[in-house]
Design a protein around this motif. Structure first.
Motif, PDB file in Angstrom:
ATOM      1  N   LEU A 124      52.893  47.780  52.410  1.00  0.00           N
ATOM      2  CA  LEU A 124      53.478  47.903  50.812  1.00  0.00           C
ATOM      3  C   LEU A 124      52.147  47.486  50.080  1.00  0.00           C
ATOM      4  N   MET A 125      51.952  46.173  50.228  1.00  0.00           N
ATOM      5  CA  MET A 125      50.774  45.510  49.587  1.00  0.00           C
ATOM      6  C   MET A 125      49.535  46.237  49.656  1.00  0.00           C
ATOM      7  N   ASN A 126      49.248  46.757  51.061  1.00  0.00           N
ATOM      8  CA  ASN A 126      47.987  47.306  51.088  1.00  0.00           C
ATOM      9  C   ASN A 126      47.881  48.826  50.249  1.00  0.00           C
ATOM     10  N   ALA A 127      49.229  49.307  50.134  1.00  0.00           N
ATOM     11  CA  ALA A 127      49.157  50.618  49.519  1.00  0.00           C
ATOM     12  C   ALA A 127      49.214  50.521  47.735  1.00  0.00           C
ATOM     13  N   TYR A 128      50.025  49.422  47.367  1.00  0.00           N
ATOM     14  CA  TYR A 128      50.057  49.553  45.918  1.00  0.00           C
ATOM     15  C   TYR A 128      49.370  48.394  45.117  1.00  0.00           C
ATOM     16  N   VAL A 129      49.166  47.292  45.951  1.00  0.00           N
ATOM     17  CA  VAL A 129      48.180  46.353  45.259  1.00  0.00           C
ATOM     18  C   VAL A 129      46.948  46.247  46.120  1.00  0.00           C
ATOM     19  N   SER A 158      44.325  33.915  35.912  1.00  0.00           N
ATOM     20  CA  SER A 158      43.190  34.635  36.326  1.00  0.00           C
ATOM     21  C   SER A 158      43.319  35.558  37.462  1.00  0.00           C
ATOM     22  N   GLY A 159      42.764  36.815  37.746  1.00  0.00           N
ATOM     23  CA  GLY A 159      43.235  37.356  38.733  1.00  0.00           C
ATOM     24  C   GLY A 159      44.351  38.483  38.604  1.00  0.00           C
ATOM     25  N   LEU A 160      44.980  38.315  37.439  1.00  0.00           N
ATOM     26  CA  LEU A 160      46.263  39.255  37.392  1.00  0.00           C
ATOM     27  C   LEU A 160      45.693  40.577  37.331  1.00  0.00           C
ATOM     28  N   ASP A 161      44.522  40.855  37.240  1.00  0.00           N
ATOM     29  CA  ASP A 161      44.171  42.404  37.000  1.00  0.00           C
ATOM     30  C   ASP A 161      44.319  42.720  38.820  1.00  0.00           C
ATOM     31  N   LEU A 162      44.010  41.820  39.572  1.00  0.00           N
ATOM     32  CA  LEU A 162      44.185  42.245  41.226  1.00  0.00           C
ATOM     33  C   LEU A 162      45.584  43.014  41.282  1.00  0.00           C
ATOM     34  N   ALA A 163      46.754  42.585  40.546  1.00  0.00           N
ATOM     35  CA  ALA A 163      48.114  43.124  40.849  1.00  0.00           C
ATOM     36  C   ALA A 163      48.439  44.229  39.659  1.00  0.00           C
ATOM     37  N   LEU A 164      47.981  43.902  38.575  1.00  0.00           N
ATOM     38  CA  LEU A 164      48.574  44.853  37.593  1.00  0.00           C
ATOM     39  C   LEU A 164      47.574  45.834  37.037  1.00  0.00           C
ATOM     40  N   GLY A 165      46.335  45.900  37.710  1.00  0.00           N
ATOM     41  CA  GLY A 165      45.564  46.875  37.442  1.00  0.00           C
ATOM     42  C   GLY A 165      44.549  46.322  36.110  1.00  0.00           C
ATOM     43  N   PRO A 166      43.185  47.046  35.776  1.00  0.00           N
ATOM     44  CA  PRO A 166      42.335  46.385  34.881  1.00  0.00           C
ATOM     45  C   PRO A 166      43.015  46.041  33.599  1.00  0.00           C
ATOM     46  N   ALA A 167      44.026  46.560  33.164  1.00  0.00           N
ATOM     47  CA  ALA A 167      44.684  46.286  31.722  1.00  0.00           C
ATOM     48  C   ALA A 167      45.037  44.944  31.752  1.00  0.00           C
TER      49      ALA A 167
END
Lengths: 340, 225
Positions: B88-93, B161-170
């Motif tokens: 799941l993590m590989n697919a979505y985040v 920091s690195g929140l964009d890794l989970a939620l996208g560039p926004a």
């Protein structure tokens, strides 16, 4: 722990021993100021102030009486050793962090005076060099070669207000050890630059004063001969073997003896009565291996000096060394291990 | 109406038997990954999810598992749950998946998952088992996040920091700079920082407990001057 009899004389109280160590350091401090400029006074002052601050804080938190512990001088020795093994003229908060780690973490978290497994000053140094490598490489250049040596006022400015008009390039320089390492990596011969930096630095004087202080400690029986001799022998033999194998790539033993904090380490740092080995044979093993590791780190590592890390590594081995080197108790059969 | 048993399970998971502060289980990922809030939170939640799924499955089939081979069976069930979370993590985040790397598959070997399955889920009802797993997981996540925050603020002066890794560039702008112009304190980010930080948190927890105990022992506060 040395064996019995545990004679406690007033002249061997913690306070008396610490004062003797401090007295033995004084010539080194004065010559340091003469060779590298007055910056050392400022870093000594800052380290001392923060040492007392954190010591008082720790004692208050632990509900211990302030006066006997603040006046025994042990925290002052830690402060001075850290100040002398670090570059001068760094921002004040670096010294503060160093003392915080030395006094609160390395000393009081382990149980305070007499309980610390590691040498507090060296723990502070190691934490700083791991955390702030940029600052910890800003060694002041000796007065004889610096284009500008900050005077006492400028030194205060640099430490408390940060960089003023003076660029660090004006008063810092690569240490001889770094110079040799860079020179060898660039394909040069170690001995050329080692000899060259000798002439420039005039640091032998400083090394000789540490040696003098060490002899003072030996004469007043604060330390025994085992640790300094074994450490210097460890450094000399290891460096000698490397130099014998390939003089082009490795600096000679004399170079290792007079650069970095070899002498300071041999007489003042390794001999810390709490974290060093306590048995005669143990001291030889402890300090000899520390010398061996020091040269290895200096030669193959990336950190500017190896003394701090080798001391910490050997501190870890001390309980083991002590357990296996207990002196034979009179009357005990030969060949039997005591203590275990 | 929360029954006494339910409340005990919640208090045990979050505080009294906290996996990281009291049981000291599953420390390897805790120490390895807790260098930022985002890493801590994602690994903590992934572990919680695995624990919930594993505990639910085990408690459902607990009466069919032969006692002698229960541990291998549990490990297989846990591994299956981990594989699901891993995929799941590989697919979505995916970016976060790359950062956490080997520590996601390693949830399988995390002692706390097996410990809860063995001591709790294999003996209790499904509802209680899931609740216990979730509370233990959240207790772990809580400590991970606090440790991650401590190390991130101490080491880099930022939070999230690195929140964009989970939620996208926004999410890149959501990084909170707590200490502007911070020089960085590498020790906090490096492994020693994890050990020292966890030690301080355990000391804090024990200190709070000792203070509460002292207060309980002396119910009437002394008002003498």
């Amino acid at each position: 722990m040395p064996g019995s009899p545990h004679i406690s004389l007033q002249r061997n109280s913690v306070r008396a021993v610490m004062l003797k160590v401090l007295a033995a350091l004084v010539p080194g401090v004065i010559v340091h100021a003469w060779v590298f400029g007055p910056g050392i006074w400022v870093s000594l002052l800052v380290c001392t102030a923060f040492a007392y601050l954190f010591e008082a804080l720790a004692l208050a938190m632990r509900n211990l009486p302030l006066k006997p512990f603040l006046t025994d001088g042990s925290v002052l020795v830690t402060a001075w050793l850290l100040a002398l093994s670090m570059p001068t003229l760094l921002p004040w908060w670096i010294y503060a962090v160093g003392m915080l780690i030395a006094v609160l973490v390395a000393k009081h978290l382990y149980g305070g005076l007499g309980q610390n497994l590691f040498n507090p000053a060296m723990v502070g140094y190691a934490a700083l060099i791991v955390s702030f490598p940029m600052y910890m490489n800003l060694w002041p250049a000796p007065v004889s070669v610096a284009s500008h040596t900050p005077n006492l006022m400028e030194a205060f400015d640099l430490v408390f207000a940060g960089q003023g008009a003076v660029s660090p390039d004006a008063y810092t320089a690569a240490t001889p050890m770094d110079a040799v390492r860079a020179h060898v990596r660039a394909g040069g011969r170690a001995e050329e630059i080692a000899r060259e930096s000798f002439k420039l630095i005039g640091k032998e004087t400083l090394v000789l004063t540490y040696l003098l202080g060490g002899v003072l400690l030996l004469a007043t029986r604060v330390i025994t001969w085992h640790i300094p001799v074994a450490f210097l022998a460890g450094v000399t033999v290891t460096a000698g073997v490397l130099y014998g194998l390939d003089p082009a790539r490795y600096a000679d033993p004399l170079f290792h003896l007079v650069t970095g904090s070899t002498m300071l380490g041999a007489f003042f740092i390794l001999t810390d009565p709490v974290s060093a080995s306590g048995t005669p044979r143990g001291k030889l093993i402890y300090a000899g291996l520390a010398g061996f590791i020091t040269v290895l780190i200096r030669t193959y590592g990336n950190y500017p000096d190896g003394v701090a890390f080798s001391v910490l590594l050997m501190n870890m081995a001390v309980p083991f060394i002590d357990a296996h080197t207990q002196p034979r108790v009179f009357g005990e059969a030969r060949g039997r291990r005591g203590g275990s | 109406m929360i029954s006494r048993e339910t409340r005990d399970i919640i208090v045990n998971g979050l505080w009294k038997q906290n996996p990281s502060l009291v049981q000291l289980l599953g420390l390897c990922p805790l120490l390895a990954i807790s260098n930022s809030v985002v890493n801590s939170l994602s690994l903590g939640l992934a572990t919680t999810l695995v624990m919930a799924v594993a505990s639910a499955s085990v408690s459902l089939v607990r009466n069919f598992i032969p006692h002698e081979i229960r541990i291998p069976t549990f490990v297989l069930i846990i591994a299956a749950a981990v594989t699901v979370v891993d995929l799941l993590m590989n697919a979505y985040v995916h970016p976060l998946y790359l950062v956490l790397g080997v520590f996601i598959p390693l949830i399988t070997t995390n002692c706390i998952v097996l410990a809860r399955v063995e001591t709790f889920a294999s003996k209790r009802s499904t509802f209680n088992s899931v609740l216990d797993a979730v509370m233990m997981g959240l207790g772990l996540t809580l400590v991970l996040v606090v440790l991650g925050a401590l190390r991130e603020v101490g080491g880099k002066g930022t939070l999230f920091s690195g929140l964009d890794l989970a939620l996208g560039p926004a999410a890149r702008d959501w990084v909170v700079t707590v200490l502007p112009d911070y020089q960085g304190f590498l020790l906090a980010i490096l492994p020693p920082g994890a050990f020292i930080g966890l030690g301080l948190l355990i000391a804090l927890k024990n200190g709070i407990e000792a203070m509460r105990q002292a207060r309980r022992a002396r119910p009437v506060p002394a008002l003498q001057t």
